[in-house]
Enzyme design. Structure first.
Site, PDB file in Angstrom:
ATOM      1  N   ASN A   1       8.261  81.463  13.981  1.00 40.30           N
ATOM      2  CA  ASN A   1       7.104  80.570  14.066  1.00 40.30           C
ATOM      3  C   ASN A   1       6.044  81.044  13.080  1.00 40.30           C
ATOM      4  O   ASN A   1       5.405  82.066  13.291  1.00 40.30           O
ATOM      5  CB  ASN A   1       6.558  80.582  15.496  1.00 40.30           C
ATOM      6  CG  ASN A   1       5.404  79.624  15.706  1.00 40.30           C
ATOM      7  OD1 ASN A   1       4.811  79.125  14.756  1.00 40.30           O
ATOM      8  ND2 ASN A   1       5.066  79.372  16.957  1.00 40.30           N
TER       9      ASN A   1
ATOM     10  N   HIS B   1       7.247  71.210  13.648  1.00 44.53           N
ATOM     11  CA  HIS B   1       6.765  72.585  13.708  1.00 44.53           C
ATOM     12  C   HIS B   1       7.906  73.460  14.215  1.00 44.53           C
ATOM     13  O   HIS B   1       8.554  73.145  15.215  1.00 44.53           O
ATOM     14  CB  HIS B   1       5.567  72.667  14.638  1.00 44.53           C
ATOM     15  CG  HIS B   1       5.138  74.061  14.968  1.00 44.53           C
ATOM     16  ND1 HIS B   1       4.987  75.030  14.002  1.00 44.53           N
ATOM     17  CD2 HIS B   1       4.850  74.659  16.165  1.00 44.53           C
ATOM     18  CE1 HIS B   1       4.614  76.167  14.581  1.00 44.53           C
ATOM     19  NE2 HIS B   1       4.532  75.971  15.886  1.00 44.53           N
TER      20      HIS B   1
ATOM     21  N   CYS C   1      -1.147  76.059  15.095  1.00 47.97           N
ATOM     22  CA  CYS C   1       0.160  75.584  14.629  1.00 47.97           C
ATOM     23  C   CYS C   1       0.137  74.116  14.193  1.00 47.97           C
ATOM     24  O   CYS C   1       1.005  73.685  13.435  1.00 47.97           O
ATOM     25  CB  CYS C   1       1.218  75.788  15.716  1.00 47.97           C
ATOM     26  SG  CYS C   1       1.452  77.519  16.172  1.00 47.97           S
TER      27      CYS C   1
END
Length: 323
Positions: A280, A250, A114
């Site tokens: 996500n 993020h 990520c």
């Protein structure tokens, strides 16, 4: 004068299939309310059968090139941040290079889960400052739906697919915080925390594997480390949260985003939030949010933007740039 890596264009691509939370109610014990209350996610996009990471990365790249007014052969460097490559090798970046018809320069992937886009952006900045490249495409692209265990309700409802891209170009600045472009970066990792977020497949197992996560532990590390890395990058410039126009974090969980903003003393009105629509998307989440934030009219030329992310490894970092 000082060389700066300046953002010239941004673009993104989201797969056509939209999956609302309610769809998971048919197959696992969960609910729209349960997912929203714990993550802020309302829907996400999944790639179609046969659609690959390199394909969606290429579509985002084409959108960013169009936004910048550049052709493929104007680019010297492509870096793709991804944990879901089409193949073990070659890199997704070289596949994008071929799809774009780019016949010069160089291309490679970065894998920091990520945090991948932050790591890729920092690397592209360094290569531009060193003179190795004049113009770079920095892409985050993921097909995380291919890594899900659809019986694990704690993870399968959280992730989505998508791609975002930024075009950077070398330009001149005065060497002050008023310059456009990347102003500071901060990168970190700590391999001791492997067990709280990983995929249980690879060459050691001969399988693709599934994502495994200890959610509470990841949450604890995320809120602490994201604020720390953002402050570390701002400290290099003698700046604070008060100087920030936009945090583009993020997009993993709305509670992590809120907790980080609070620690940075930045109101949520100055945070670009897309997690409700995308879920996500790992390395794609920041460039997706940058592209959407510009399209919404939130991010404008001259704005000071802080991006920060954390992912498996653990790996985490931040970039401060002036749009």
């Amino acid at each position: 004068m000082t060389t700066r890596a300046i953002v010239r264009g941004v673009g993104h691509y989201l797969p056509e299939r939209i999956v609302p939370n309610a769809e998971f109610e048919k197959t696992i014990e969960t609910s729209d309310e349960w997912i929203r209350s714990r993550s802020g996610i309302e829907r996400r996009h999944f790639v179609a059968e046969g659609q690959t990471t390199s394909q969606i990365a290429s579509l985002a790249a084409k959108a960013a090139l169009a936004d910048a007014g550049f052709a493929a052969d104007d680019i010297d460097l492509i870096i793709v941040a991804t944990s879901t490559p089409d193949l073990t090798f070659p890199s997704v970046a070289t596949m994008v290079q071929a799809e774009l018809g780019m016949t010069k320069g160089f291309a490679f992937d970065v894998q920091a889960v990520c945090a991948g886009f932050v790591f890729a952006l920092a690397n592209a900045n360094a290569l531009i400052l060193s003179g190795q490249a004049k113009r770079a495409l920095v892409i985050g692209a993921e097909t995380f739906s291919r890594l899900m265990d659809w019986n694990d309700r704690s993870t399968c409802v959280l992730f989505g697919d998508g791609a975002g891209a930024l075009v950077l170009e070398a330009g001149e600045g005065a060497g002050t915080n008023a310059d456009r472009g990347v102003l500071a970066t901060d990168l970190n990792s700590d391999g001791r925390h492997k067990s709280i977020l990983y995929v249980d497949g690879g060459t050691s197992t001969g399988t693709t594997g599934h994502l495994r996560m200890e959610g509470k532990e990841v949450f604890r590390h995320a809120v602490e480390k994201l604020a720390e890395t953002a402050h570390a990058a701002l400290d290099k410039l003698g700046m604070t949260g008060d100087d920030v126009d936009w945090i583009v974090p993020h997009q993993a969980n709305i509670r992590i985003i809120q907790g980080t903003a609070k620690r940075m003393n930045v109101p949520m009105e100055r945070v670009v939030v897309t997690v409700q629509d995308h879920g996500n998307t790992s390395a794609a989440s920041i460039p997706l949010a940058l592209s959407v934030g510009k399209a919404r009219g939130q991010i404008k030329e001259g704005d000071l933007v802080v991006t920060e992310a954390i992912g498996g490894g653990l790996a985490w970092g931040s970039v401060v740039l002036r749009w």
